[in-house]
Design an enzyme around this catalytic site. Sequence first.
Site: not given
Ligand code: SAH
Length: 226
Positions: A75
């Site tokens: 993000s």
């Molecule tokens: N906070 C992260 C943002 C990553 S994007 C950062 O700072 O890099 C969102 C993330 O949520 C992705 O890695 C995706 O694989 C994960 N995600 C999506 N659905 C999910 C679920 N049901 N359980 C766990 N992780 C999930």
Amino acid sequence: MHLPEQLPELLRGVGMTSQRTRDRMVGRLADQGIRDPRVLEVMAREPRHLFLDEALSHRAYEDTSLPIGHGQTLSQPWMVARMTELVIKEAPCRVLEVGTGSGYQTLVLSRLVSELWSIERINALHRLAGERLRLLGAHNARLRLADGGHGWSEEAPFDVILLTACAGKLPTPLLAQLADNGVLITPLADQRGRQWLTRVRREGDEFDQQRLESVRFVPLLEGVIR
Ligand code: SAH
């Protein structure tokens, strides 16, 4: 910033982006309305560029989200700062994050809350984030490879649950794992697919939902990718 003396390959390039670049990012965050000095201080200190592929690390302090592979994104700094502000405003002891991704949001939170759990569904991201967080000494963050929509029932209840991926509806197991007076902070899509940062506060068996600003996140998906 304190790093172990023996830097493995992963953490090379630590000097690539200077403190000045980080200070400029934090200056912009303050201009954009981030007020909490604890958030600004942590983001000024912590190496966001180590949470990206080397080829992208020079863009780490730009005001943008960036790809981390597997169709996922780190993000933008403002979003991380805003969500961190919302989390720590609650003075939480126990925090659950769903969507570890690169681990950067996890790192920032780990410096500001006492106990943190974070779930990721993609094994490759989960492992890399774990390595980075361990090397940066974020020992209060416990990671799990799982579908975060089910929460982490053994560790519940949580004072704050933060989702960094967008759900179409509030996951019931997560609501059930909130402490009384706890909050769930999540992007939530409306019927037209527009996403809103949403805060849900639990009061007994009541859930009070409040819509905050418009946002853009990757979707919350089901299942685990090993
Ligand atoms: N906070 C992260 C943002 C990553 S994007 C950062 O700072 O890099 C969102 C993330 O949520 C992705 O890695 C995706 O694989 C994960 N995600 C999506 N659905 C999910 C679920 N049901 N359980 C766990 N992780 C999930």
